[in-house]
Design an enzyme around this catalytic site. Structure first.
Site, PDB file in Angstrom:
ATOM      1  N   GLY A 288      -4.983   1.642  -8.985  1.00  0.00           N
ATOM      2  CA  GLY A 288      -3.553   1.481  -9.232  1.00  0.00           C
ATOM      3  C   GLY A 288      -3.080   0.186  -8.608  1.00  0.00           C
ATOM      4  N   GLY A 289      -3.406   0.049  -7.345  1.00  0.00           N
ATOM      5  CA  GLY A 289      -3.036  -1.173  -6.645  1.00  0.00           C
ATOM      6  C   GLY A 289      -3.926  -1.360  -5.443  1.00  0.00           C
ATOM      7  N   GLU A 291      -3.666  -3.246  -1.564  1.00  0.00           N
ATOM      8  CA  GLU A 291      -2.656  -3.791  -0.655  1.00  0.00           C
ATOM      9  C   GLU A 291      -3.074  -5.109  -0.013  1.00  0.00           C
ATOM     10  OE1 GLU A 291      -4.413  -0.975  -0.381  1.00  0.00           O
ATOM     11  OE2 GLU A 291      -5.047  -0.574   1.672  1.00  0.00           O
ATOM     12  N   HIS A 315       3.901   2.096  -2.714  1.00  0.00           N
ATOM     13  CA  HIS A 315       2.712   2.442  -1.939  1.00  0.00           C
ATOM     14  C   HIS A 315       2.076   1.184  -1.338  1.00  0.00           C
ATOM     15  CE1 HIS A 315      -0.948   4.933  -1.133  1.00  0.00           C
ATOM     16  NE2 HIS A 315      -1.546   3.755  -1.259  1.00  0.00           N
ATOM     17  N   GLU A 316       1.859   0.189  -2.167  1.00  0.00           N
ATOM     18  CA  GLU A 316       1.188  -1.021  -1.659  1.00  0.00           C
ATOM     19  C   GLU A 316       2.065  -1.747  -0.640  1.00  0.00           C
ATOM     20  OE1 GLU A 316      -1.729  -0.701  -2.351  1.00  0.00           O
ATOM     21  OE2 GLU A 316      -1.567   0.492  -4.166  1.00  0.00           O
ATOM     22  N   HIS A 319       1.802  -0.173   2.733  1.00  0.00           N
ATOM     23  CA  HIS A 319       0.585  -0.559   3.465  1.00  0.00           C
ATOM     24  C   HIS A 319       0.829  -1.753   4.394  1.00  0.00           C
ATOM     25  CE1 HIS A 319      -2.764   1.938   2.351  1.00  0.00           C
ATOM     26  NE2 HIS A 319      -2.596   1.771   1.051  1.00  0.00           N
ATOM     27  N   GLU A 338      -4.134   5.797   4.336  1.00  0.00           N
ATOM     28  CA  GLU A 338      -3.628   6.312   3.064  1.00  0.00           C
ATOM     29  C   GLU A 338      -2.627   7.463   3.203  1.00  0.00           C
ATOM     30  OE1 GLU A 338      -3.855   4.553   0.697  1.00  0.00           O
ATOM     31  OE2 GLU A 338      -5.674   3.333   0.942  1.00  0.00           O
ATOM     32  N   ASP A 393     -16.917   4.671   0.199  1.00  0.00           N
ATOM     33  CA  ASP A 393     -15.885   4.999  -0.787  1.00  0.00           C
ATOM     34  C   ASP A 393     -15.700   6.509  -0.961  1.00  0.00           C
ATOM     35  OD1 ASP A 393     -15.443   2.347  -1.166  1.00  0.00           O
ATOM     36  OD2 ASP A 393     -16.566   2.191  -3.041  1.00  0.00           O
ATOM     37  N   TYR A 401      -4.945  10.938   1.062  1.00  0.00           N
ATOM     38  CA  TYR A 401      -3.627  10.575   0.531  1.00  0.00           C
ATOM     39  C   TYR A 401      -2.652  11.754   0.625  1.00  0.00           C
ATOM     40  CZ  TYR A 401      -5.816   6.473  -1.686  1.00  0.00           C
ATOM     41  OH  TYR A 401      -6.466   5.303  -1.928  1.00  0.00           O
ATOM     42  N   ARG A 575      -8.847   1.296 -15.296  1.00  0.00           N
ATOM     43  CA  ARG A 575      -8.412   1.962 -14.056  1.00  0.00           C
ATOM     44  C   ARG A 575      -9.085   3.317 -13.979  1.00  0.00           C
ATOM     45  NH1 ARG A 575      -2.176   3.648 -12.751  1.00  0.00           N
ATOM     46  NH2 ARG A 575      -2.570   4.662 -10.755  1.00  0.00           N
TER      47      ARG A 575
HETATM   48 ZN   LIG Z   1      -3.276   2.979  -0.484  1.00  0.00          ZN
END
Ligand SMILES: [Zn+2]
Length: 626
Positions: A288-289, A291, A315-316, A319, A338, A393, A401, A575
């Site tokens: 999505g994004g 930061e 959200h970003e 961060h 997160e 990851d 989150y 994505r």
């Molecule tokens: Zn994030």
């Protein structure tokens, strides 16, 4: 990052565990996802000089590292690399020049890459490493002109989190280590280079770009993009960078940015990174994004035309406090990045777009998490997971989150808005520009919140959130009258008691559609699918979040009328969260799997290496949750 796909219970791939020592309250033991030895020597500054070759898909040049030696006996500098070709290493502190330093690249580990071991007859204060990247570097995606919106110029961008920074720069690639950086990037003329640094919107497109990032950042925030990139200012300290075809729509969608920054500053103190710009990437961007400081990288799939998906930008931006300012010291603590960010994101959305939208976004996420927890193993439900032997990851499921932000909402509910806001602001100040562990947070929480108002939350309750599976029974959940009304209508529709047209969904906001589609049974009748599609034209919708959910339902229901548009969605977008579940759903039947493989063969060249890896896992393990 924003809303990642659950990656894998990845096979254990021979990870060498470097230490099993537990973190104490003030220092983290070595990061199991890095070969670096920051207890002996630390990189304090980086100076990059890179030339881009779009023909070869290679970056080449040098990295100069400033070193601070902590162990007087140390005679080796160990860096993380992955696929890098190292040409030469020199000690730059000598006059006259010292002979080149001896080095060796260890045999590569499939997850961690190769340790670069540089012999240090004397503890050099500054070294230069001449190197080039591999064409298949995991942290870089090279796009041919045909894969961009403009179709005329190639594009390359980086994605360093979690541990892919080492595939384009030799580094101590662990969030424990922070450093400032400068860079010189040489590109073909007419293209623009941007970095997670001080971008100059008026820079001539002369192929010669210089950058400085004076604030110290961890390696996963190093970022670079080069392409046909236009700029449009959207606020006193913000601009959108994007391909010329996308920049106007993006600027319109994100024009509340200054309101968002001011809101967050009121809550948590000044924005400390100077500019806040946004780079909108081609649709293959896997997240999505991201930061990246001063320059958030974002997917174009959040441009819905009605600002309904801009919480990714909130959200970003968040961060800039949680993550970039106060950073997880290792990936098992990623909830400190997160969970806090998702919580702050909710506060920004509430202030700028209203409580209803913030509550509904949280409810959509909480419902998803509860659904996952119904079948997830207990170990997969922990806020602070054991990542021993696992891919870094793997920490990036929606547990840190959603469960992380839920925990903070719980604390906010117990102590009240004002007290909790003051606590969080103090926390960001106290740990600013540091990398910390969960234990350090807990010590700070105990001293500055729990002990100051005794009797509200116990350490047992805190530990249940942090170290037990599931969600504690007293976790607060907001209510939404719109969602409640929808529950009723949805049940009647599923039972065949009302027509699709009677749902009156023409005025639904994106979040209502998400909630509706998420809570339908996985299989509807052909007549029900057709009725919904006829009434609301879901096949081919330009809202990528609604499209993905509709196509998932179409696969479950065998509604093949949606397949051509679904295929187009899967070819256009990279994505992960918006395409991987479709492959997974298709792979459940032999016919679906054949179609998934056909689409993937076509889509693969346009997907980021991280998306490719996730799709390939989904095709091997049909029915993966996400
Ligand atoms: Zn994030």
């Amino acid at each position: 990052m924003n809303l990642l796909v659950r990656t894998a219970a990845a096979g254990v791939l021979g990870l060498a565990i470097m230490t099993s020592a537990h973190a104490n309250a003030s220092t983290e033991s070595r990061d199991p996802h890095s070969y670096a030895q920051p207890d002996k020597v630390r990189v304090t500054a980086l100076d990059l000089d890179l030339t881009v070759s779009f023909d070869k898909h290679v970056l080449s040049g040098s990295a100069v590292l400033d070193l601070e030696w902590l162990d007087p006996a140390a005679r080796e500098l160990v860096l993380d690399t992955s696929g890098l070709k190292i040409e030469r290493v020199e000690d730059m502190s000598g006059k006259p020049k010292y002979p080149p330093l001896e080095f060796q690249l260890d045999k590569p580990d499939p997850m961690l890459g190769s340790a670069l071991r540089i012999k240090m007859p004397r503890q050099a204060k500054r070294v230069v490493i001449a190197y080039s990247t591999s064409p298949d570097a995991a942290g870089l995606q090279w796009l041919d002109p045909s894969q961009t919106a403009g179709k005329k110029h190639p594009f390359v961008y980086s994605q360093s989190e979690s541990i892919a920074g080492r595939s384009w720069i030799p580094l101590q690639d662990t969030p424990q280590v922070r450093f400032s950086y400068t860079a010189h990037v040489t590109t073909p003329k007419a293209l623009r280079a941007v970095m997670s640094a001080n971008n100059d919107a008026k820079h001539a497109l002369d192929g010669d770009f210089r950058f400085a990032m004076p604030q110290k950042i961890p390696s996963y925030l190093l970022a670079l993009a080069i392409g046909d990139i236009a700029v449009k200012e959207i606020g006193p300290r913000s601009a959108v960078y994007a391909e010329p075809e996308t920049v106007a729509a993006a600027a319109k969608e994100f024009d509340d940015i200054e309101k968002m920054i001011v809101t967050t500053e009121k809550l948590y103190g000044p924005y400390r990174w100077d500019r806040y710009d946004i780079l909108v990437l081609p649709p293959s961007f896997p997240f999505g994004g991201m930061e990246n400081p001063r320059l958030t990288f974002a997917t174009p799939t959040i441009i819905a035309g009605d600002k309904s998906l801009v919480s990714v930008i909130a959200h970003e931006l968040a961060h800039s406090w949680s993550g970039n300012l106060v950073t997880n010291a290792a990936w098992k603590h990623v909830w400190l990045n997160e969970g806090f960010t998702t919580y702050v994101q909710g506060r920004i959305v509430e202030a700028v777009y209203g409580k209803q939208q913030a509550d509904e976004e949280f409810l959509v996420a909480a419902n998803e998490l509860k659904k996952e927890f119904a079948t997830a193993k207990p170990a997969e439900q922990l806020l602070v997971p054991d990542l021993t032997g696992k891919d870094a990851d793997d920490s990036l499921s929606d547990v840190p989150y959603t469960k992380g932000s839920w925990f903070l909402q719980y604390l906010e509910g117990k102590f009240g808005h004002d007290t909790f806001d003051a606590f969080l602001r103090g926390y960001f100040d106290h740990f600013a520009f540091q990398s910390i562990t969960t234990d350090q947070f807990v010590d700070y929480l105990k001293a500055n919140l729990l002990d100051k108002t005794p009797g509200k939350v116990s350490m047992d309750e805190v530990n249940a959130w942090l170290h037990q599976p599931g969600i504690p029974a007293d976790a607060p959940l907001p209510s939404s009258s719109a969602f409640a009304a929808q529950d009723e209508l949805r049940e009647q529709f599923v039972a065949g008691k009302i027509d699709a047209a009677k749902l009156d969904a023409k005025s639904w906001r994106t979040q209502e559609w998400q909630y509706f589609l998420d809570r339908l049974p996985p299989k509807l009748s052909p007549a029900q699918m057709k009725a919904l599609d006829d009434a609301y034209h879901l096949t081919g919708t330009h809202n990528a979040e609604i499209a993905f959910r509709w196509y998932r339902l179409a696969i479950g229901s065998g509604y093949e009328a949606a397949y051509p548009a679904m295929r187009e969605h899967m070819l256009r977008i990279g994505r992960r969260i918006l395409v991987v579940p479709l492959y997974s759903e298709l792979a459940k039947t032999p016919k679906g799997k054949a179609l998934a493989e056909k689409i993937y063969a076509e889509a693969k060249p346009g997907y980021h290496p991280m998306t490719r890896a996730a799709v390939e896992k989904a095709l091997q393990e049909p029915g993966r949750r996400r």
